[in-house]
Design an enzyme around this catalytic site. Structure first.
Site, PDB file in Angstrom:
ATOM      1  N   HIS A  93      -2.803  -2.903   5.184  1.00  0.00           N
ATOM      2  CA  HIS A  93      -1.783  -3.250   4.200  1.00  0.00           C
ATOM      3  C   HIS A  93      -0.853  -2.072   3.974  1.00  0.00           C
ATOM      4  O   HIS A  93      -1.209  -0.921   4.207  1.00  0.00           O
ATOM      5  CB  HIS A  93      -2.410  -3.691   2.866  1.00  0.00           C
ATOM      6  CG  HIS A  93      -3.382  -2.710   2.295  1.00  0.00           C
ATOM      7  ND1 HIS A  93      -4.681  -2.624   2.723  1.00  0.00           N
ATOM      8  CD2 HIS A  93      -3.250  -1.756   1.333  1.00  0.00           C
ATOM      9  CE1 HIS A  93      -5.306  -1.668   2.045  1.00  0.00           C
ATOM     10  NE2 HIS A  93      -4.448  -1.123   1.199  1.00  0.00           N
ATOM     11  N   HIS A  95       1.570  -0.267   1.024  1.00  0.00           N
ATOM     12  CA  HIS A  95       1.925  -0.174  -0.403  1.00  0.00           C
ATOM     13  C   HIS A  95       3.437   0.005  -0.514  1.00  0.00           C
ATOM     14  O   HIS A  95       4.008   0.893   0.147  1.00  0.00           O
ATOM     15  CB  HIS A  95       1.272   1.053  -1.060  1.00  0.00           C
ATOM     16  CG  HIS A  95      -0.213   1.004  -1.170  1.00  0.00           C
ATOM     17  ND1 HIS A  95      -0.863   0.670  -2.348  1.00  0.00           N
ATOM     18  CD2 HIS A  95      -1.206   1.251  -0.274  1.00  0.00           C
ATOM     19  CE1 HIS A  95      -2.176   0.730  -2.168  1.00  0.00           C
ATOM     20  NE2 HIS A  95      -2.418   1.085  -0.921  1.00  0.00           N
TER      21      HIS A  95
HETATM   22  P1  5GP Z   1      -6.276   1.245  -0.333  1.00  0.00           P
HETATM   23  O1  5GP Z   1      -7.226   0.388   0.483  1.00  0.00           O
HETATM   24  O2  5GP Z   1      -4.893   1.277   0.275  1.00  0.00           O
HETATM   25  O3  5GP Z   1      -6.842   2.621  -0.555  1.00  0.00           O
HETATM   26  O4  5GP Z   1      -6.150   0.607  -1.770  1.00  0.00           O
HETATM   27  C1  5GP Z   1      -6.256  -0.770  -1.971  1.00  0.00           C
HETATM   28  C2  5GP Z   1      -5.355  -1.210  -3.102  1.00  0.00           C
HETATM   29  O5  5GP Z   1      -5.611  -2.588  -3.328  1.00  0.00           O
HETATM   30  C3  5GP Z   1      -5.558  -0.479  -4.427  1.00  0.00           C
HETATM   31  O6  5GP Z   1      -4.326   0.038  -4.888  1.00  0.00           O
HETATM   32  C4  5GP Z   1      -6.122  -1.548  -5.364  1.00  0.00           C
HETATM   33  O7  5GP Z   1      -5.658  -1.428  -6.691  1.00  0.00           O
HETATM   34  C5  5GP Z   1      -5.669  -2.848  -4.717  1.00  0.00           C
HETATM   35  N1  5GP Z   1      -6.611  -3.940  -4.899  1.00  0.00           N
HETATM   36  C6  5GP Z   1      -7.950  -3.895  -4.668  1.00  0.00           C
HETATM   37  N2  5GP Z   1      -8.511  -5.083  -4.942  1.00  0.00           N
HETATM   38  C7  5GP Z   1      -7.506  -5.894  -5.364  1.00  0.00           C
HETATM   39  C8  5GP Z   1      -7.474  -7.250  -5.796  1.00  0.00           C
HETATM   40  O8  5GP Z   1      -8.479  -7.968  -5.852  1.00  0.00           O
HETATM   41  N3  5GP Z   1      -6.267  -7.754  -6.154  1.00  0.00           N
HETATM   42  C9  5GP Z   1      -5.125  -6.991  -6.092  1.00  0.00           C
HETATM   43  N4  5GP Z   1      -3.988  -7.593  -6.462  1.00  0.00           N
HETATM   44  N5  5GP Z   1      -5.127  -5.715  -5.684  1.00  0.00           N
HETATM   45  C10 5GP Z   1      -6.299  -5.167  -5.326  1.00  0.00           C
END
Ligand code: 5GP
Length: 129
Positions: A93, A95
């Site tokens: 993903h 951001h």
């Molecule tokens: P990363 O994998 O890039 O380190 O972070 C994952 C991102 O996904 C985080 O910013 C977190 O807040 C977001 N995230 C994790 N679980 C969920 C979810 O169930 N719903 C949403 N909308 N965001 C999520």
């Protein structure tokens, strides 16, 4: 087992959707660094961003461009920052974060606490931008 993002894309887990096409899905981060912090996800479930097939990798940036332009129209900010982390959710993903200064992209900072109503209103504004 399906990733949490696949379950969101399939509608099993609720989210505040911002945009969708046949290959990609965008929704608000549940713990945003800034109002309008959005995640852009390929429907194809691949863990590591740079393991995406080349056409998917190129396509996600074009899809993210459309979403970023909408964010910038409705969320006051200097520009929309882009980053890939992926340490928490093993489903590639991007951001998209509205920013005015470098520290707006500091993931070590406390996240905003926005209500479901506030998130719904922001998603609505971006969707309709
Ligand atoms: P990363 O994998 O890039 O380190 O972070 C994952 C991102 O996904 C985080 O910013 C977190 O807040 C977001 N995230 C994790 N679980 C969920 C979810 O169930 N719903 C949403 N909308 N965001 C999520």
């Amino acid at each position: 087992m399906a990733s949490i993002f696949t379950r969101i894309i399939q509608g099993e887990i609720p989210c505040h959707k911002v945009a969708e096409d046949d290959r990609y899905f965008a929704f608000l981060d549940i713990n945003p660094l800034r109002e309008g912090h959005t995640l852009v996800v390929p429907k194809l479930e691949v863990d590591v961003f740079f393991d995406l097939p080349p056409d998917q990798l190129a396509g996600i940036m074009l899809f993210a461009q459309e979403v970023a332009r909408k964010i910038r129209k409705v969320v006051p900010c200097d520009r929309v920052g882009v980053c890939v982390i992926g340490l928490e959710v093993p489903h590639a993903h991007v951001h998209l974060i509205p920013i005015d200064r470098m520290s707006d992209m500091d993931f070590a900072r406390p996240k905003l606490k926005l209500s479901a109503e506030e998130l719904a209103a922001i998603a609505d504004r971006i969707r309709n931008a």
